[in-house]
Every structure is written in structure tokens, then in C-alpha cells.
Write a protein that holds these residues in place. Structure first.
Motif, PDB file in Angstrom:
ATOM      1  N   LEU A 192       0.833  -1.205   0.000  1.00 50.21           N
ATOM      2  CA  LEU A 192       0.000   0.000   0.000  1.00 50.21           C
ATOM      3  C   LEU A 192       0.869   1.256   0.000  1.00 50.21           C
ATOM      4  O   LEU A 192       0.576   2.226  -0.701  1.00 50.21           O
ATOM      5  CB  LEU A 192      -0.938   0.003   1.211  1.00 50.21           C
ATOM      6  CG  LEU A 192      -1.878   1.207   1.350  1.00 50.21           C
ATOM      7  CD1 LEU A 192      -2.756   1.365   0.113  1.00 50.21           C
ATOM      8  CD2 LEU A 192      -2.722   1.061   2.607  1.00 50.21           C
ATOM      9  N   GLU A 193       1.966   1.222   0.759  1.00 52.45           N
ATOM     10  CA  GLU A 193       2.886   2.359   0.831  1.00 52.45           C
ATOM     11  C   GLU A 193       3.439   2.708  -0.558  1.00 52.45           C
ATOM     12  O   GLU A 193       3.573   3.883  -0.911  1.00 52.45           O
ATOM     13  CB  GLU A 193       4.030   2.045   1.786  1.00 52.45           C
ATOM     14  CG  GLU A 193       5.098   3.106   1.886  1.00 52.45           C
ATOM     15  CD  GLU A 193       6.261   2.688   2.772  1.00 52.45           C
ATOM     16  OE1 GLU A 193       6.969   3.581   3.256  1.00 52.45           O
ATOM     17  OE2 GLU A 193       6.476   1.465   2.977  1.00 52.45           O
TER      18      GLU A 193
ATOM     19  N   LEU B 226     -14.436   6.019  -1.593  1.00 51.27           N
ATOM     20  CA  LEU B 226     -13.895   6.440  -2.895  1.00 51.27           C
ATOM     21  C   LEU B 226     -14.352   5.508  -4.009  1.00 51.27           C
ATOM     22  O   LEU B 226     -14.664   5.951  -5.116  1.00 51.27           O
ATOM     23  CB  LEU B 226     -12.370   6.490  -2.841  1.00 51.27           C
ATOM     24  CG  LEU B 226     -11.773   7.615  -2.002  1.00 51.27           C
ATOM     25  CD1 LEU B 226     -10.284   7.391  -1.808  1.00 51.27           C
ATOM     26  CD2 LEU B 226     -12.054   8.961  -2.623  1.00 51.27           C
ATOM     27  N   GLU B 227     -14.389   4.213  -3.704  1.00 53.19           N
ATOM     28  CA  GLU B 227     -14.834   3.233  -4.704  1.00 53.19           C
ATOM     29  C   GLU B 227     -16.301   3.461  -5.048  1.00 53.19           C
ATOM     30  O   GLU B 227     -16.687   3.462  -6.226  1.00 53.19           O
ATOM     31  CB  GLU B 227     -14.622   1.814  -4.173  1.00 53.19           C
ATOM     32  CG  GLU B 227     -15.019   0.734  -5.162  1.00 53.19           C
ATOM     33  CD  GLU B 227     -14.874  -0.653  -4.582  1.00 53.19           C
ATOM     34  OE1 GLU B 227     -14.487  -1.555  -5.347  1.00 53.19           O
ATOM     35  OE2 GLU B 227     -15.147  -0.851  -3.383  1.00 53.19           O
TER      36      GLU B 227
ATOM     37  N   ILE C 165      -3.750   9.886   6.514  1.00 49.16           N
ATOM     38  CA  ILE C 165      -2.669   8.888   6.488  1.00 49.16           C
ATOM     39  C   ILE C 165      -1.995   8.843   5.111  1.00 49.16           C
ATOM     40  O   ILE C 165      -0.911   8.278   4.959  1.00 49.16           O
ATOM     41  CB  ILE C 165      -3.187   7.493   6.912  1.00 49.16           C
ATOM     42  CG1 ILE C 165      -2.033   6.542   7.206  1.00 49.16           C
ATOM     43  CG2 ILE C 165      -4.106   6.909   5.861  1.00 49.16           C
ATOM     44  CD1 ILE C 165      -1.270   6.878   8.425  1.00 49.16           C
ATOM     45  N   GLY C 166      -2.590   9.465   4.116  1.00 53.57           N
ATOM     46  CA  GLY C 166      -2.055   9.444   2.761  1.00 53.57           C
ATOM     47  C   GLY C 166      -0.635   9.975   2.676  1.00 53.57           C
ATOM     48  O   GLY C 166      -0.275  10.927   3.350  1.00 53.57           O
TER      49      GLY C 166
ATOM     50  N   GLN D 124      -2.698  11.629  -0.176  1.00 56.17           N
ATOM     51  CA  GLN D 124      -3.584  12.253   0.801  1.00 56.17           C
ATOM     52  C   GLN D 124      -5.004  12.412   0.269  1.00 56.17           C
ATOM     53  O   GLN D 124      -5.963  12.220   1.005  1.00 56.17           O
ATOM     54  CB  GLN D 124      -3.028  13.594   1.250  1.00 56.17           C
ATOM     55  CG  GLN D 124      -3.792  14.152   2.430  1.00 56.17           C
ATOM     56  CD  GLN D 124      -3.215  15.421   2.974  1.00 56.17           C
ATOM     57  OE1 GLN D 124      -2.473  16.107   2.296  1.00 56.17           O
ATOM     58  NE2 GLN D 124      -3.551  15.733   4.198  1.00 56.17           N
ATOM     59  N   GLU D 125      -5.147  12.715  -1.017  1.00 59.37           N
ATOM     60  CA  GLU D 125      -6.491  12.888  -1.565  1.00 59.37           C
ATOM     61  C   GLU D 125      -7.274  11.577  -1.588  1.00 59.37           C
ATOM     62  O   GLU D 125      -8.496  11.589  -1.655  1.00 59.37           O
ATOM     63  CB  GLU D 125      -6.471  13.537  -2.950  1.00 59.37           C
ATOM     64  CG  GLU D 125      -5.648  12.852  -3.997  1.00 59.37           C
ATOM     65  CD  GLU D 125      -4.187  13.299  -4.047  1.00 59.37           C
ATOM     66  OE1 GLU D 125      -3.502  12.910  -5.006  1.00 59.37           O
ATOM     67  OE2 GLU D 125      -3.721  13.999  -3.134  1.00 59.37           O
ATOM     68  N   LEU D 126      -6.584  10.444  -1.498  1.00 56.25           N
ATOM     69  CA  LEU D 126      -7.268   9.146  -1.462  1.00 56.25           C
ATOM     70  C   LEU D 126      -7.390   8.591  -0.051  1.00 56.25           C
ATOM     71  O   LEU D 126      -8.449   8.127   0.349  1.00 56.25           O
ATOM     72  CB  LEU D 126      -6.536   8.141  -2.355  1.00 56.25           C
ATOM     73  CG  LEU D 126      -6.469   8.486  -3.842  1.00 56.25           C
ATOM     74  CD1 LEU D 126      -5.681   7.429  -4.591  1.00 56.25           C
ATOM     75  CD2 LEU D 126      -7.857   8.649  -4.423  1.00 56.25           C
TER      76      LEU D 126
END
Length: 138
Positions: A49-50, A107-108, A63-64, A57-59
């Protein structure tokens, strides 16, 4: 570096990842705690994921853009010396996964994310972590 040798993994210990969130407003880092028995799988998924395009950040919100700084392995305990500072308190992996999962699910649903193999993998792993159904791979 500090003379800490590799020790045998204690399956009943607790691992902690220290994760830095550059743009966070409430926290500059998270301590994420999880059972040592699932450490390899958790670390593998969070590293994926990293490095993914989802780590923005926008997603992911606060924590983004995170980076994994430190992995503490097989702890048998720890003391919190500043109860007032929320950064001093580790976040359970279920709560951390739930935070990420809620963000990605919204988001999905809004159509802002394209389905991909990486996205499906990360969503599946986060769902298992949130639900406590994560089974360590040996």
C-alpha cells in the motif's frame, strides 16, 4: 546499528509499526500494533500500500503519503508515559485497517477509484484485518 540481534520470533508477542504521515493534522505518526503471528502478512500488505498509487492524501486522507519508519518485533509489553498524547497510544490493527477501508470504500462507491488487481488485494487484506479473520501464512 544498536547491537540488537535477530531473535527468534515469539508468536504470542506484539509487533508495532511506526508509520509517519507527512500531511496529517492530528498526528505526525501512528504506532500500529498487531500480533507477531501475522507480522509478515501485515507488513507485506502495508508495504504494498505504501508503494501503490493509492498512497496519496487525496485518497487516504490524513494517512495518505505515509511511510513505514520502524518495525518493532515480538514485544511482550510496553508502557505509555504520556497518557494525554494520543500519539503515545498504539492503534490496534483492526482500527487502522477500518480507517483505511472506510476511506477506500467511499472512494470506490463514488467512482473515484479504478478497479485493479492491487486495489482488490489491498481491500481484501484490509477487510480481513478489520474483521479479525486474518490467518497468518507460514
Amino acid at each position: 546499528m544498536f547491537g540488537f540481534g535477530k531473535k527468534a520470533k515469539k508468536p504470542n508477542g506484539i509487533d508495532v509499526l511506526i508509520i509517519k504521515a507527512e500531511e496529517a493534522k492530528n498526528r505526525s505518526f501512528y504506532q500500529v500494533a498487531f500480533p507477531s503471528s501475522v507480522a509478515n502478512d501485515v507488513l507485506s500488505m502495508l508495504k504494498k500500500l505504501e508503494k501503490s498509487k493509492l498512497n496519496k492524501q487525496e485518497l487516504l486522507g490524513e494517512i495518505g503519503g505515509f511511510r513505514i519508519l520502524t518495525h518493532l518485533e515480538a514485544l511482550t509489553g510496553f508502557d505509555i508515559h504520556d497518557d494525554a498524547d494520543m500519539e503515545a497510544h498504539p492503534v490496534e490493527i483492526q482500527d487502522f485497517a477500518n480507517m483505511l477501508l472506510r476511506r477506500l470504500e467511499s472512494l470506490e462507491e463514488s467512482g473515484k477509484l479504478d478497479d485493479s488487481e492491487d486495489f482488490a488485494f489491498i481491500m481484501g487484506e484490509l477487510t480481513m484485518l478489520r474483521d479479525g479473520s486474518f490467518v497468518p501464512q507460514s
